[in-house]
Scaffold this active site. Structure first.
Site, PDB file in Angstrom:
ATOM      1  N   HIS A 261       0.855  -1.193   0.000  1.00 30.33           N
ATOM      2  CA  HIS A 261       0.000   0.000   0.000  1.00 30.33           C
ATOM      3  C   HIS A 261       0.886   1.237   0.000  1.00 30.33           C
ATOM      4  O   HIS A 261       1.938   1.240   0.636  1.00 30.33           O
ATOM      5  CB  HIS A 261      -0.914   0.001   1.232  1.00 30.33           C
ATOM      6  CG  HIS A 261      -2.084   0.913   1.082  1.00 30.33           C
ATOM      7  ND1 HIS A 261      -2.009   2.255   1.334  1.00 30.33           N
ATOM      8  CD2 HIS A 261      -3.354   0.677   0.654  1.00 30.33           C
ATOM      9  CE1 HIS A 261      -3.179   2.807   1.089  1.00 30.33           C
ATOM     10  NE2 HIS A 261      -4.019   1.867   0.664  1.00 30.33           N
ATOM     11  N   ASP A 318      -7.967  -5.046  -0.260  1.00 30.08           N
ATOM     12  CA  ASP A 318      -8.509  -5.928  -1.298  1.00 30.08           C
ATOM     13  C   ASP A 318      -8.237  -7.404  -1.036  1.00 30.08           C
ATOM     14  O   ASP A 318      -8.912  -8.263  -1.598  1.00 30.08           O
ATOM     15  CB  ASP A 318      -7.929  -5.544  -2.664  1.00 30.08           C
ATOM     16  CG  ASP A 318      -8.651  -4.345  -3.232  1.00 30.08           C
ATOM     17  OD1 ASP A 318      -9.890  -4.326  -3.167  1.00 30.08           O
ATOM     18  OD2 ASP A 318      -7.984  -3.422  -3.721  1.00 30.08           O
TER      19      ASP A 318
HETATM   20  N1  ACO Z   1       3.953  -7.688  -4.095  1.00 28.20           N
HETATM   21  C1  ACO Z   1       5.292  -7.721  -3.951  1.00 28.20           C
HETATM   22  N2  ACO Z   1       6.034  -6.634  -3.658  1.00 28.20           N
HETATM   23  C2  ACO Z   1       5.397  -5.481  -3.491  1.00 28.20           C
HETATM   24  C3  ACO Z   1       3.993  -5.370  -3.632  1.00 28.20           C
HETATM   25  C4  ACO Z   1       3.277  -6.544  -3.938  1.00 28.20           C
HETATM   26  N3  ACO Z   1       1.945  -6.512  -4.075  1.00 28.20           N
HETATM   27  N4  ACO Z   1       3.622  -4.096  -3.432  1.00 28.20           N
HETATM   28  C5  ACO Z   1       4.754  -3.412  -3.171  1.00 28.20           C
HETATM   29  N5  ACO Z   1       5.823  -4.247  -3.216  1.00 28.20           N
HETATM   30  C6  ACO Z   1       7.201  -3.875  -2.988  1.00 28.20           C
HETATM   31  C7  ACO Z   1       7.791  -3.250  -4.253  1.00 28.20           C
HETATM   32  O1  ACO Z   1       8.396  -4.209  -5.082  1.00 28.20           O
HETATM   33  C8  ACO Z   1       8.795  -2.273  -3.680  1.00 28.20           C
HETATM   34  O2  ACO Z   1       9.949  -2.991  -3.287  1.00 28.20           O
HETATM   35  P1  ACO Z   1      11.414  -2.365  -3.551  1.00 28.20           P
HETATM   36  O3  ACO Z   1      11.425  -1.084  -2.758  1.00 28.20           O
HETATM   37  O4  ACO Z   1      12.331  -3.424  -3.062  1.00 28.20           O
HETATM   38  O5  ACO Z   1      11.478  -2.106  -5.024  1.00 28.20           O
HETATM   39  C9  ACO Z   1       8.124  -1.783  -2.386  1.00 28.20           C
HETATM   40  O6  ACO Z   1       7.242  -2.826  -2.006  1.00 28.20           O
HETATM   41  C10 ACO Z   1       7.354  -0.485  -2.580  1.00 28.20           C
HETATM   42  O7  ACO Z   1       6.484  -0.619  -3.700  1.00 28.20           O
HETATM   43  P2  ACO Z   1       5.989   0.571  -4.613  1.00 28.20           P
HETATM   44  O8  ACO Z   1       5.725   0.079  -5.988  1.00 28.20           O
HETATM   45  O9  ACO Z   1       6.912   1.743  -4.484  1.00 28.20           O
HETATM   46  O10 ACO Z   1       4.614   0.939  -3.920  1.00 28.20           O
HETATM   47  P3  ACO Z   1       3.526   1.938  -4.478  1.00 28.20           P
HETATM   48  O11 ACO Z   1       3.145   2.759  -3.328  1.00 28.20           O
HETATM   49  O12 ACO Z   1       3.956   2.657  -5.702  1.00 28.20           O
HETATM   50  O13 ACO Z   1       2.359   0.955  -4.931  1.00 28.20           O
HETATM   51  C11 ACO Z   1       0.530  -0.493  -4.789  1.00 28.20           C
HETATM   52  C12 ACO Z   1       1.306   0.612  -4.099  1.00 28.20           C
HETATM   53  C13 ACO Z   1       0.161  -0.089  -6.210  1.00 28.20           C
HETATM   54  C14 ACO Z   1      -0.750  -0.759  -4.007  1.00 28.20           C
HETATM   55  C15 ACO Z   1       1.408  -1.783  -4.820  1.00 28.20           C
HETATM   56  O14 ACO Z   1       1.674  -2.200  -3.499  1.00 28.20           O
HETATM   57  C16 ACO Z   1       0.790  -2.905  -5.629  1.00 28.20           C
HETATM   58  O15 ACO Z   1       0.985  -2.950  -6.838  1.00 28.20           O
HETATM   59  N6  ACO Z   1       0.014  -3.824  -4.967  1.00 28.20           N
HETATM   60  C17 ACO Z   1      -0.687  -4.866  -5.670  1.00 28.20           C
HETATM   61  C18 ACO Z   1      -2.012  -4.311  -6.238  1.00 28.20           C
HETATM   62  C19 ACO Z   1      -3.014  -4.046  -5.154  1.00 28.20           C
HETATM   63  O16 ACO Z   1      -3.219  -4.842  -4.262  1.00 28.20           O
HETATM   64  N7  ACO Z   1      -3.693  -2.903  -5.253  1.00 28.20           N
HETATM   65  C20 ACO Z   1      -4.748  -2.500  -4.296  1.00 28.20           C
HETATM   66  C21 ACO Z   1      -4.270  -1.385  -3.407  1.00 28.20           C
HETATM   67  S1  ACO Z   1      -5.434  -0.956  -2.190  1.00 28.20           S
HETATM   68  C22 ACO Z   1      -6.636  -0.163  -3.029  1.00 28.20           C
HETATM   69  O17 ACO Z   1      -6.420   0.642  -3.852  1.00 28.20           O
HETATM   70  C23 ACO Z   1      -7.998  -0.492  -2.773  1.00 28.20           C
END
Ligand code: ACO
Length: 381
Positions: A261, A318
């Site tokens: 998140h 989610d």
């Molecule tokens: N699985 C594995 N690794 C993850 C995940 C994931 N779902 N989410 C974040 N990470 C890791 C990233 O690889 C990154 O690692 P690093 O720093 O070693 O490169 C770190 O955590 C930070 O991730 P970001 O991409 O910078 O996080 P951002 O804030 O941009 O994205 C998001 C947030 C889009 C929710 C992301 O966590 C994601 O893609 N999750 C999966 C999709 C999801 O569940 N979306 C629903 C969100 S809640 C909602 O909107 C209702």
């Protein structure tokens, strides 16, 4: 000054609607208008929380009775929306049909162009009451069935389940949906609410802002994530496969659906409550349903354990919404519309707040393209 990618860390609005506290730690908390979502989700109805979000205070018993009556009286869809659903919108996915139907709803709304606080609440009541009717009608039409008339003896959540499933829900199911919808009713400046506020910031009306929000909610990184979670749970199939699945996914630097998140660095407080609801529902129903629900829930818990063992990320809202929606009988392509039927309460509150104290939202960009190129006439290119 260049903000981090994705506007991370940028404060883009002053609000008194929703507060996310301690997002960096394991004990984050979420409040609507100063009330804990855990208290609201345990003790309130959805209508009561919508009232709180829109008026800033919890209703008295009389106010709630009048407000619930008003919501119930506004559930029926205008004829041109029903006709559109039965023809062109039937072939769209549920979230696309909902977005298009909300646009059409504006055509019959006498307040459509009025951005005053009172008109925004009047429109909010109608939109919130009608969106479940759209989702229910679209679902039944797509299955070749006739849409049902709303049941005014049922509260918002129970009526929603009735319109989709065609039978009155059990009390526990209706309460689970209601509680989950309260947990999803608002969440600060999340992408869809931000989109709604950007639209409202141009002084576009509420229906337009909600259409922008619906378009933004659809994506798999936002409201579209729950459907991906369910697909993942089915693909993993059994809790015993979770370790292998997670190991492979993380080794491939793939995103595990329903984890991570932008704001929460520890646990998402909504996921904790939703997990409890999954637990309560999984043990109910006939033997076949119980078996399927428990298998799904066990698989989700095993994936959570395996992810937590390996990386410091937690399930987001989610992750447990997906098995919960599935146990309640919603289809995966309805998960985003169900989310929208909850989040509409927050969108309305934020659009009204933006309209009350508006300044156009217009960030700048850093240009990184070519500079001052000599123009070449078309014959010479
Ligand atoms: N699985 C594995 N690794 C993850 C995940 C994931 N779902 N989410 C974040 N990470 C890791 C990233 O690889 C990154 O690692 P690093 O720093 O070693 O490169 C770190 O955590 C930070 O991730 P970001 O991409 O910078 O996080 P951002 O804030 O941009 O994205 C998001 C947030 C889009 C929710 C992301 O966590 C994601 O893609 N999750 C999966 C999709 C999801 O569940 N979306 C629903 C969100 S809640 C909602 O909107 C209702």
């Amino acid at each position: 000054m260049f903000a981090k990618e994705g506007l991370e860390g940028v404060v883009a609005a002053r609000t008194s609607i929703c507060l996310i506290k301690g997002a960096e730690g394991a004990k984050a908390a979420l409040e609507y208008r100063g009330y804990s979502i855990h208290d609201l989700a345990s003790h309130c109805g959805f209508e009561e929380v919508a009232y709180l979000l829109w008026y800033g205070a919890l209703p008295s018993a009389d106010e709630l009775r009048d407000f619930s009556r008003l919501m119930r009286a506004n559930r029926t869809l205008p004829r041109r929306v029903s006709r559109a659903l039965a023809s062109i919108l039937r072939d769209l996915t549920p979230i696309d049909a909902l977005r298009a139907a909300v646009s059409i709803l504006a055509a019959d709304d006498l307040d459509a162009a009025d951005n005053s606080p009172a008109a925004n609440v009047r429109k909010g009541v109608r939109l919130t009451a009608q969106m479940p009717s759209i989702v229910g009608a679209h679902h039944r039409l797509a299955m070749g069935l006739k849409p049902l008339a709303p049941d005014s003896t049922l509260n918002h959540a129970a009526n929603f389940l009735y319109l989709v499933k065609g039978k009155r829900p059990r009390e526990l199911e209706a309460r689970a949906l209601e509680s989950a919808m309260i947990l999803e009713a608002d969440h600060g400046l999340n992408p869809s609410t931000f989109a709604a506020r950007v639209a409202a910031g141009t002084l576009a009306d509420l229906h337009s802002a909600v259409v922008a929000a619906l378009a933004t909610l659809k994506g798999p990184l936002h409201g579209g994530a729950a459907a991906q979670v369910l697909a993942m749970l089915h693909a993993v199939g059994d809790a015993s496969n979770a370790a292998g699945f997670v190991r492979k996914a993380l080794a491939a630097h793939a995103r595990v659906a329903g984890f991570g998140h932008r704001i929460y660095k520890g646990d998402d407080p909504r996921a904790i409550d939703l997990k409890r609801w999954c637990e309560r529902l999984a043990g109910k129903g006939d033997a076949r349903r119980r078996r399927e629900a428990l298998k799904l829930f066990d698989c989700a818990k095993a994936i959570e354990r395996e992810v937590r063992k390996r990386v410091p990320i937690a399930p987001n809202v989610d992750f447990y919404a997906a098995p919960l929606w599935s146990m309640l009988g919603f289809q995966p392509d309805q998960f985003a519309p169900v989310f929208a039927c909850a989040r509409i309460a927050g969108w309305v509150a934020h659009v009204a707040e933006q309209h009350i104290d508006n300044r156009l939202i217009r960030p700048e960009e850093e240009y990184i393209g070519p500079l001052s190129r000599p123009f070449i006439p078309i014959e010479q290119r």
